[in-house]
Scaffold this motif. Structure first.
Motif, PDB file in Angstrom:
ATOM      1  N   LYS A  53      22.705  -7.310  -4.987  1.00  0.00           N
ATOM      2  CA  LYS A  53      22.356  -5.887  -4.869  1.00  0.00           C
ATOM      3  C   LYS A  53      22.980  -5.281  -3.602  1.00  0.00           C
ATOM      4  CE  LYS A  53      17.904  -6.678  -4.780  1.00  0.00           C
ATOM      5  NZ  LYS A  53      17.861  -8.156  -4.860  1.00  0.00           N
ATOM      6  N   SER A  54      22.733  -5.917  -2.475  1.00  0.00           N
ATOM      7  CA  SER A  54      23.276  -5.380  -1.217  1.00  0.00           C
ATOM      8  C   SER A  54      24.798  -5.398  -1.238  1.00  0.00           C
ATOM      9  CB  SER A  54      22.761  -6.189  -0.033  1.00  0.00           C
ATOM     10  OG  SER A  54      21.352  -6.083   0.033  1.00  0.00           O
ATOM     11  N   THR A  55      25.353  -6.420  -1.874  1.00  0.00           N
ATOM     12  CA  THR A  55      26.811  -6.502  -1.992  1.00  0.00           C
ATOM     13  C   THR A  55      27.344  -5.290  -2.748  1.00  0.00           C
ATOM     14  OG1 THR A  55      26.583  -8.902  -2.055  1.00  0.00           O
ATOM     15  CG2 THR A  55      28.697  -7.986  -2.751  1.00  0.00           C
TER      16      THR A  55
ATOM     17  N   ALA B 225      19.778   3.640  -1.291  1.00  0.00           N
ATOM     18  CA  ALA B 225      18.607   3.094  -0.612  1.00  0.00           C
ATOM     19  C   ALA B 225      18.490   1.620  -0.928  1.00  0.00           C
ATOM     20  CB  ALA B 225      17.358   3.848  -1.051  1.00  0.00           C
ATOM     21  N   ASP B 226      18.494   0.797   0.109  1.00  0.00           N
ATOM     22  CA  ASP B 226      18.403  -0.658  -0.067  1.00  0.00           C
ATOM     23  C   ASP B 226      16.978  -1.099   0.247  1.00  0.00           C
ATOM     24  OD1 ASP B 226      18.865  -3.320  -0.373  1.00  0.00           O
ATOM     25  OD2 ASP B 226      20.531  -3.428   1.058  1.00  0.00           O
ATOM     26  N   GLU B 227      16.151  -1.161  -0.783  1.00  0.00           N
ATOM     27  CA  GLU B 227      14.753  -1.573  -0.646  1.00  0.00           C
ATOM     28  C   GLU B 227      14.021  -0.869   0.492  1.00  0.00           C
ATOM     29  OE1 GLU B 227      13.734  -5.548  -1.663  1.00  0.00           O
ATOM     30  OE2 GLU B 227      15.801  -6.191  -1.367  1.00  0.00           O
ATOM     31  N   PRO B 228      14.019   0.438   0.537  1.00  0.00           N
ATOM     32  CA  PRO B 228      13.409   1.118   1.688  1.00  0.00           C
ATOM     33  C   PRO B 228      11.891   1.098   1.651  1.00  0.00           C
ATOM     34  CG  PRO B 228      14.120   2.736   0.085  1.00  0.00           C
ATOM     35  CD  PRO B 228      14.522   1.394  -0.461  1.00  0.00           C
TER      36      PRO B 228
END
Ligand SMILES: Nc1ncnc2c1ncn2[C@@H]1O[C@H](COP(=O)(O)OP(=O)(O)OP(=O)(O)O)[C@@H](O)[C@H]1O
Ligand SMILES: [Mg+2]
Lengths: 419, 253
Positions: free
Chosen positions: B60-62, B190-193
């Motif tokens: 996901k972050s990638t 948004a990365d797991e905010p």
């Protein structure tokens, strides 16, 4: 640029460590510039140990040797110059004034110098400063003495006190001129020159106390009572050296040649300024060593900054990722750390200069009074600006190290937050 | 809604409305390592609010790094706002991110030495475009920051005087959302905010975020491994399903 504003705010946020870093750089800058300034002042003050005297003339010898005994009262002349030669010189059309001096005796470790009252009138030191009396005045009576400031400080004499002069540099009992005591007639103000360490008497007095002496000892049965000497002709046969003032500076070389070519006896004439700077150059090694040490202290200060910046980097990786996420480029991250190094260095330089001027202003009076060192409050000169520039460049160069590391880290981390 | 996964595999709509279009992507972190992310096709339409779900390590972050132009794909095509990020240079990608993307991290989004409003204004310092857009809405950058903070219920004067590190995690995330929205970027990532927030606050935070995205017409790409959130979104993409790469850490397949 926006990034410099960030650098500033980041430093304000870490003001305790930032202030310490600035302070340590400031101290090293104060030391460096202070040493440099002291070096120049000391050199200038040394070069002005004697000023206003155009030539010093003595029996033929090396220039530095003549300077050492005539100005610094170090060592003794191997030969004296005759009174007739002195008269010839004094009558030279280009010579404005002369001050004959005669050395050889001492008083409790301080050299006794015979001279004339012209000495108090013509002797100059520093930037054209004349000798001034703290008390009393020039010698008047045959047995009057005028003391330098250091002699008084060490031996505690006051006006009217009596003192006994010894023959030669060693103050040994049997060679004292016990029968002809001197009276303190004047006390000079501190000059920071060898004058402070000198007991001045008249040439006639030097002559008088040696009447009836031969080969450095009194001849038994030839003692002459002090009071009877007053009636005698006390013109000396020889003197040690002459300080010469010329009608014009331009004549210095002409008169110097006249002296060096003088036929009746071998003489030497030196330009005191030239001889003084030759002498100073002999000591230049110590002076440079001092500056090198000060430069190393600056390096230590900058390494402190390097440590503080590098140590902060790891905990700031998150901040770098945030900056990258809002569009900061890796060069911005580089500039941020460079900006901080720049603010710390320039802040250190500014504070260092402020400290230096504060120090100079507050220590000025004391230095002038006790060391005779007159430090002028002037804007940083060319050499100092170069030194400060070198510190600034070194600060920026040192800043490149953490800045480059932050740059590499932010490239590798990207938007991932690592702690 | 679980249908959304198949939607990405279906025929793509007209290209001009797609904010994100990824084709035949194969991404590896190092040339000698194996592929972490292999996507045949991924499309996100303008104005969509997409939930990308996947277990830890599924990439996901990638993927977000590729969309934000921090990482580059050597194989395949990554188009954001009709710009080929995979062919842009590093500086151009940084500028692109500054101009068009708002990013919210999982936690600790704020720069500790900046005030709350300075944190919100930060994107405008790196993008003239976002500065101008912010100034079209409000007379000054501060006013725009306060307007956005107000929308996110962060306009209490007491907050402004406090250092940002003294704010609660939920409050910090709302400030981060205001920053991401500052200057109306087209794409919000948004990365797991919400992972540090509890259930109620997670939902209220998301609703605020949705409202603001809708108001500014921004597209939202939201990444999480928390499936309980997917009901709130228009569409869900299961990364494990569309990722063709064989991942040692991924469980699905
Ligand atoms: N900077 C990196 N360099 C090398 N490999 C990386 C890097 N970042 C991630 N990876 C690897 O890529 C794979 C996908 O990681 P990624 O961070 O995208 O997962 P994720 O879905 O975001 O997981 P999580 O839910 O735990 O955040 C993992 O195997 C990870 O080890
Ligand atoms: Mg992740």
């Amino acid at each position: 640029m926006a990034i410099l504003g960030l650098a500033w705010k980041s430093l304000v946020n870490r003001r305790a460590t930032a202030a310490l870093t600035v302070f340590s750089i400031a101290l090293s800058v104060t030391l460096l510039v202070g040493v440099d300034r002291l070096r120049h002042e000391a050199r200038a003050s040394f070069a002005n140990t004697i000023s206003g005297t155009d030539l010093i003339v003595g029996a033929r010898s090396g220039g530095i040797q003549l300077l050492l005994y005539s100005v610094f009262r170090i060592g003794s002349p191997t030969n004296n110059m005759g009174w007739a030669s002195y008269q010839d010189l004094a009558n030279h059309p280009r010579v404005a004034w002369t001050v004959p001096i005669s050395l050889g005796d001492s008083h409790r470790g301080y050299r006794v110098m015979g001279t004339t009252t012209a000495y108090f009138q013509h002797y100059r030191y520093g930037r054209d400063r004349a000798l001034a009396f703290a008390a009393g005045g020039p010698f008047d009576d045959l047995y009057d003495a005028v003391l330098g400031a250091q002699v008084v400080r060490q031996l505690g004499y006051r006006l009217g006190d009596e003192l006994v002069v010894a023959h030669g540099a060693a103050d040994v009992d049997f060679t004292r001129h016990e029968d002809k005591p001197f009276r303190v007639a004047g006390i000079l103000r501190a000059t920071g020159t060898p004058v402070d360490h000198t007991v001045h008497v008249s040439l006639q007095a030097i002559e008088a106390i040696h009447v009836g002496w031969q080969g450095g000892a009194p001849m038994p049965g030839f003692e002459v009572p002090a009071e009877r000497l007053r009636a005698m002709d006390l013109t000396p046969d020889e003197i040690t050296a002459v300080l010469v003032g010329l009608t014009s500076r331009m004549a210095a070389f002409q008169v110097q040649r006249y002296v060096n070519d003088y036929k009746a006896e071998p003489l030497t004439a030196i330009l005191p300024g030239v001889a003084l700077s030759e002498l100073w150059n002999l000591m230049a090694v110590a002076e440079n060593a001092l500056l090198v040490v000060a430069a190393f202290v600056v390096v230590v200060g900058l390494v402190g900054m390097l440590t503080a910046l590098l140590a902060s980097l790891n905990e700031r990786r998150r901040e770098m990722a945030i900056l990258r996420s809002v569009g900061a480029r890796p060069v911005h991250v580089f500039a941020l750390i460079m900006g901080e190094a720049g603010v710390l260095t320039l802040g250190g330089i500014g504070l260092g200069l402020a400290l230096l001027y504060g120090l100079v202003l507050s220590a000025r009076a004391v230095m002038a009074q006790h060391l005779g060192l007159h430090i002028a409050v002037t804007a940083p000169g060319g050499g100092e600006v170069m030194l400060l520039g070198a510190v600034a460049v070194a600060g920026f160069v040192v800043g490149i190290i953490p800045a480059y590391r932050a740059y590499r880290l932010s490239l590798a981390d990207g938007l991932s937050i690592r702690v | 809604m679980s249908d959304g996964t198949t939607g990405t595999h279906g025929q793509a709509p007209a290209g001009d409305t797609a904010v994100i279009r990824i084709r035949d992507l194969a991404f590896r972190w190092h040339p000698r390592e194996s592929v972490v992310l292999a996507l045949h096709e991924l499309m996100v339409e303008r104005g969509e609010q997409v939930f990308i779900e996947g277990p830890s390590g599924s990439g996901k972050s990638t993927l977000l790094g590729l969309l934000a132009g921090v990482s580059v794909a050597r194989q395949g095509e990554v188009r954001v706002l009709d710009r080929r990020l995979d062919t842009l240079g590093a500086a151009a990608r940084d500028h692109f991110r500054a101009h068009h993307i708002g990013y919210i991290f999982q936690m600790f989004n704020l720069i500790p030495y900046l005030s709350m409003t300075d944190n919100v204004i930060l994107p405008c310092r790196f993008s003239r475009r976002r500065r101008q857009r912010a100034l079209q809405r409000s007379p000054s950058l501060e006013a725009e920051a306060l307007r956005l903070l107000g929308h996110l219920d962060m306009d209490e004067p007491a907050f402004h005087r406090r250092p940002v590190t003294a704010l609660s995690v939920g409050q910090q995330q709302r400030v981060a959302a205001a920053r991401a929205l500052m200057g109306s970027p087209e794409l919000l990532i948004a990365d797991e905010p919400t992972s540090a927030l509890d259930g109620d606050r997670r939902e209220s935070f998301l609703r605020l975020l949705f409202d603001e995205c809708r108001a500014s017409g921004a597209t939202l790409v939201f990444v999480s491994h928390d499936r309980s959130l997917e009901g709130l979104f228009q569409r869900t993409i299961r990364l494990a399903d569309i990722n063709g790469a064989v991942l040692t850490t991924a469980t699905g397949g």
